[in-house]
Design a protein around this motif. Sequence first.
Motif, short mmCIF file in Angstrom:
data_model
loop_
_atom_site.label_atom_id
_atom_site.label_comp_id
_atom_site.label_asym_id
_atom_site.label_seq_id
_atom_site.Cartn_x
_atom_site.Cartn_y
_atom_site.Cartn_z
N SER A 1 -0.29 12.84 3.59
CA SER A 1 -0.33 12.84 5.05
C SER A 1 1.07 12.73 5.63
O SER A 1 2.01 12.28 4.98
N ASP A 2 1.21 13.14 6.89
CA ASP A 2 2.50 13.06 7.57
C ASP A 2 2.92 11.61 7.80
O ASP A 2 4.10 11.33 7.97
N LEU A 3 1.96 10.69 7.79
CA LEU A 3 2.27 9.28 8.05
C LEU A 3 2.86 8.55 6.84
O LEU A 3 3.44 7.49 6.98
N MET A 4 2.69 9.12 5.64
CA MET A 4 2.98 8.38 4.42
C MET A 4 4.37 7.76 4.42
O MET A 4 4.56 6.62 4.05
N ILE B 1 -3.40 5.35 4.51
CA ILE B 1 -2.15 6.11 4.49
C ILE B 1 -2.12 6.92 3.20
O ILE B 1 -1.82 6.40 2.13
N LYS B 2 -2.41 8.20 3.30
CA LYS B 2 -2.47 9.07 2.13
C LYS B 2 -1.10 9.65 1.81
O LYS B 2 -0.31 9.94 2.71
N ARG B 3 -0.85 9.85 0.52
CA ARG B 3 0.44 10.41 0.10
C ARG B 3 0.70 11.78 0.68
O ARG B 3 1.84 12.18 0.92
N PRO C 1 0.78 -1.24 0.00
CA PRO C 1 0.00 0.00 0.00
C PRO C 1 0.81 1.29 0.00
O PRO C 1 0.32 2.31 -0.47
N VAL C 2 2.03 1.28 0.52
CA VAL C 2 2.79 2.53 0.59
C VAL C 2 4.02 2.51 -0.31
O VAL C 2 4.86 3.40 -0.24
#
Length: 492
Positions: A371-374, A367-369, A23-24
């Motif tokens: 977003s800080d989490l990406m 997990i969005k591109r 996914p990432v």
Amino acid sequence: MTLIFSGNNFKYQLEATCKLFLPVEGFDFIFLDEASQNWEKPEGDYCFICRITGTKTSMLSVYVRMGSSSAMEKDRLSNETKDYDDRCEFILARLLFKCMVKLTGKSPEWGVLTGVRPVKLINKLRASGLSYPEISERLSGEYLLTDEKIRLGYETALNQDSVISAMPEKSYSLYVSIPFCPTRCSYCSFISQTVSGFKKLMPDYVRLLCEEIKYTAQKLRGTGYILDTVYFGGGTPTSIEASELEKIMKTISSEFDLSSLREYTVEAGRPDTVTKEKLTVIKDNGADRISVNPQTIHDSVLEAIGRRHTASQFFSSYDLAKSFGFKAVNVDLIAGLPTDTNAGFNESLESVIALQPENITVHALSIKRASDLMHSYVNSESANVHDMISYANRRLFEAGYQPYYLYRQKNQLDNQENVGWTKPGLSGVYNINIMEEVQTIIAVGAGGTTKIVDGGFERYFNPKYPLEYIKHFDTVLHRKDEACKQLLRVSV
């Protein structure tokens, strides 16, 4: 990973299938024609997706190399097949899915379905006259869904029937965008800004939003169209001042005929923005549904995702909202948040069920591109999400809740879904209308997307950011004029 396409260019669907398992991860792409015999194998992992068209049939094959392991799957298709290209694309996606299952050990429960709205497929199969056993066989055999997801999707479809059948002819919903939040959550990619950073320009935004509302109402007045639902979203609508919220809501009530409304929702969202003054404004101006969303009841997890409220604030805000007598209060939870655990998520869910809200929405973390989490989130953290979602689905069924809308997003952990659950007879009407794309949505405010439904879809986009919205307000009104003209053309 590199995706190599030979004799086809089915990039979108095949990349989406890869993302079910990775996914990432980022992807590179190489496109070859059928005549290309010699090509260099890329360094690292790759996937070779091939279509060779013969005189009567086409050979479809997928070869995947990951590390020191590899897998291959093949199939054939008649060249006379109806919707030949679409069918080739689907079969190649299924072959890729099977290869990735072998290599990763993962078996995503939604199978090869990568779209946002799986319930639309189920409704299409229902409309064709298929029974539940026939639909189940089709979804498990061809699309590779699990029994649990088939049941969830089918129950959701059934629970939508009464809401959709009651939708007035020539009706629309009004979406009001308030794209501001107290802080930005680490998982968020919505087009929103912090209230503190936009404070000086907030009066201009509210003034122009009210102008757009008036302009829209003027264009639709006397057309025979009925306003069915109103929905304030964002962002966090209650992050603005009570006086600003009141100005917007009073503009709506003075400009639109609200006598036929089935629902009026305001997303309060953050518990730390919920006050008695704001709830009074919301209730007095006609809203009958509200959201108060903790996402988790654990303070350490809230801190990890950048929320400034506490679990205690949520419970206080929820009790306050309930005391106002809204027809429905919704509570959101997210499965898979950083630092959360199975036990922690289950405790959050049980605490929310104990409150007995009319609606509970359970999201699987995406997990969005943007977003800080990406770039910081690791795949191993998704290991618990399946168990969290499975537990939630089982417990909510047991507690008497029904699934009433369902959607999926890109890069959701463990290929899971978001589901709205309701007590019988209290489904969120707007959520069904927009998710199943059965009604025109007229959107006002920055980031709003107007969607005219007429068998197909025409979309009209407002500027994404509040500052752009203010600077280019003439463009906003021009696009709204075009959208309303299109709606009237549809009704002829």
